[in-house]
Design a protein around this motif. Structure first.
Motif, PDB file in Angstrom:
ATOM      1  N   ARG A   3       0.866  -1.189   0.000  1.00 19.56           N
ATOM      2  CA  ARG A   3       0.000   0.000   0.000  1.00 19.56           C
ATOM      3  C   ARG A   3       0.898   1.233   0.000  1.00 19.56           C
ATOM      4  O   ARG A   3       1.785   1.365   0.845  1.00 19.56           O
ATOM      5  CB  ARG A   3      -0.906  -0.013   1.226  1.00 19.56           C
ATOM      6  N   ILE A   4       0.670   2.125  -0.949  1.00 26.05           N
ATOM      7  CA  ILE A   4       1.487   3.337  -1.068  1.00 26.05           C
ATOM      8  C   ILE A   4       0.739   4.490  -0.418  1.00 26.05           C
ATOM      9  O   ILE A   4      -0.397   4.801  -0.798  1.00 26.05           O
ATOM     10  CB  ILE A   4       1.803   3.660  -2.540  1.00 26.05           C
ATOM     11  N   ALA A 246       0.365   3.618  13.831  1.00 20.33           N
ATOM     12  CA  ALA A 246       0.660   2.447  12.988  1.00 20.33           C
ATOM     13  C   ALA A 246      -0.399   1.364  13.173  1.00 20.33           C
ATOM     14  O   ALA A 246      -0.897   0.783  12.200  1.00 20.33           O
ATOM     15  CB  ALA A 246       2.056   1.906  13.315  1.00 20.33           C
ATOM     16  N   ASN A 247      -0.780   1.106  14.425  1.00 19.05           N
ATOM     17  CA  ASN A 247      -1.816   0.104  14.703  1.00 19.05           C
ATOM     18  C   ASN A 247      -3.152   0.508  14.123  1.00 19.05           C
ATOM     19  O   ASN A 247      -3.902  -0.332  13.591  1.00 19.05           O
ATOM     20  CB  ASN A 247      -1.934  -0.131  16.212  1.00 19.05           C
ATOM     21  N   GLU A 248      -3.454   1.802  14.197  1.00 18.49           N
ATOM     22  CA  GLU A 248      -4.730   2.312  13.648  1.00 18.49           C
ATOM     23  C   GLU A 248      -4.776   2.083  12.124  1.00 18.49           C
ATOM     24  O   GLU A 248      -5.798   1.660  11.579  1.00 18.49           O
ATOM     25  CB  GLU A 248      -4.863   3.805  13.990  1.00 18.49           C
ATOM     26  N   ILE A 249      -3.652   2.356  11.464  1.00 21.50           N
ATOM     27  CA  ILE A 249      -3.578   2.154  10.001  1.00 21.50           C
ATOM     28  C   ILE A 249      -3.664   0.663   9.650  1.00 21.50           C
ATOM     29  O   ILE A 249      -4.379   0.276   8.717  1.00 21.50           O
ATOM     30  CB  ILE A 249      -2.287   2.791   9.442  1.00 21.50           C
ATOM     31  N   LEU A 250      -2.987  -0.171  10.429  1.00 24.04           N
ATOM     32  CA  LEU A 250      -3.049  -1.626  10.184  1.00 24.04           C
ATOM     33  C   LEU A 250      -4.467  -2.162  10.354  1.00 24.04           C
ATOM     34  O   LEU A 250      -4.942  -2.968   9.554  1.00 24.04           O
ATOM     35  CB  LEU A 250      -2.083  -2.374  11.116  1.00 24.04           C
ATOM     36  N   ASN A 251      -5.142  -1.689  11.402  1.00 25.38           N
ATOM     37  CA  ASN A 251      -6.523  -2.133  11.642  1.00 25.38           C
ATOM     38  C   ASN A 251      -7.458  -1.660  10.537  1.00 25.38           C
ATOM     39  O   ASN A 251      -8.339  -2.394  10.086  1.00 25.38           O
ATOM     40  CB  ASN A 251      -7.036  -1.619  12.998  1.00 25.38           C
ATOM     41  N   LYS A 252      -7.228  -0.436  10.081  1.00 23.52           N
ATOM     42  CA  LYS A 252      -8.060   0.140   9.017  1.00 23.52           C
ATOM     43  C   LYS A 252      -7.913  -0.638   7.713  1.00 23.52           C
ATOM     44  O   LYS A 252      -8.871  -0.795   6.946  1.00 23.52           O
ATOM     45  CB  LYS A 252      -7.661   1.612   8.823  1.00 23.52           C
ATOM     46  N   ASN A 253      -6.692  -1.094   7.460  1.00 30.19           N
ATOM     47  CA  ASN A 253      -6.407  -1.781   6.189  1.00 30.19           C
ATOM     48  C   ASN A 253      -6.379  -3.308   6.320  1.00 30.19           C
ATOM     49  O   ASN A 253      -5.900  -3.989   5.421  1.00 30.19           O
ATOM     50  CB  ASN A 253      -5.072  -1.285   5.619  1.00 30.19           C
ATOM     51  N   ALA A 254      -6.851  -3.798   7.455  1.00 27.65           N
ATOM     52  CA  ALA A 254      -6.805  -5.255   7.693  1.00 27.65           C
ATOM     53  C   ALA A 254      -7.647  -5.976   6.658  1.00 27.65           C
ATOM     54  O   ALA A 254      -8.738  -5.555   6.326  1.00 27.65           O
ATOM     55  CB  ALA A 254      -7.320  -5.546   9.097  1.00 27.65           C
TER      56      ALA A 254
END
Length: 254
Positions: A3-4, A246-254
């Motif tokens: 993901r860019i 970082a965790n918020e972005i990972l959860n959003k894009n899970a």
């Protein structure tokens, strides 16, 4: 497929480079493979990760020119799982050199096809302008993070940036999303800081990250040692903020 994410705001001093470097380091310690692209001629992300800017021979300039493969410009950093395509002051010249090229807005997008699948995340640190380098970054990106300083002029220029993003979506990159607005340099003691947070959340609601980056002396010190906040002081409030992001972005894009 990676993901860019472009980190952009034409206003200077809002925490773009701080966010790019520390988000990259945070995703790295969370075991994601990250490529950071320094697309700012000031090259602060390059020096912020401990590299000597003067010694850079291959970087974003040559990648945008298509004279080398991005793989030839990638350098390892001391941050776990984080690679870097560095910048140098010569990147200033690319704006002029690309003007007459065909498909000039797609130079970065086309170059990154070669490495996109090798990383979980590719983060682009944009220059504080809405020039051709930033346009290339937005065309190449899947999404954009907009850092907003918790200060009086916070929303100044935001409308202009959002209009630029809309026109990029319309003409060049229909799938470009806003990953989120990130509130930075927050000082809970200041009424103004709290008012800015309130205003931004009121106007943009779900577009705003839950995470707020607090004003933190350790965050300011880390770049002078060529380290991310994760390496410099993993227990500091700044490190906790960026790990949360970082965790918020990972959860959003899970």
């Amino acid at each position: 497929m990676g993901r860019i994410i472009a980190i952009a705001n034409q206003k200077g001093g809002v925490g773009k480079t701080t966010t790019t470097v520390n988000l990259a380091a945070s995703l790295g310690v969370l075991e994601k493979k990250v490529l950071l692209i320094d697309a700012d001629p000031q090259a602060n992300a390059t020096s912020g990760l401990g590299l000597d800017v003067e010694s850079i021979e291959l970087g974003t300039y040559q990648v945008l020119e298509h004279t080398i493969s991005p793989k030839d410009a990638i350098l390892k950093t001391d941050s776990p799982n984080v690679d870097l395509i560095p910048a140098h002051i010569d990147l200033v010249a690319i704006e002029i050199e690309l003007v007459d090229k065909q498909q000039r807005e797609y130079m970065l997008k086309n170059a990154l096809q070669e490495v996109k699948d090798e990383y979980d995340y590719i983060l682009i640190d944009c220059a504080p302008s809405l020039g051709l380098i930033t346009l290339n970054s937005l065309v190449a990106a899947d999404s954009v993070i907009i850092p907003i300083q918790c200060e009086y002029f916070a929303l100044e220029g935001l409308g202009k940036l959002l209009n630029t993003i809309k026109s990029v979506q319309k003409i060049h990159n229909q799938s470009l999303e806003i990953e989120g607005l990130l509130l930075t340099m927050f000082d809970a003691r200041l009424r103004l800081s709290n008012q800015v947070v309130e205003e931004v959340r009121k106007h943009f609601s779900s577009m705003v990250f839950e995470t707020v980056v607090h004003r933190n002396i350790r965050l300011s010190e880390a770049p002078s040692y060529g380290e991310s906040i994760i390496s410099y002081d993993a227990t500091s409030k700044g490190a906790v903020n960026y790990l949360n992001l970082a965790n918020e972005i990972l959860n959003k894009n899970a």
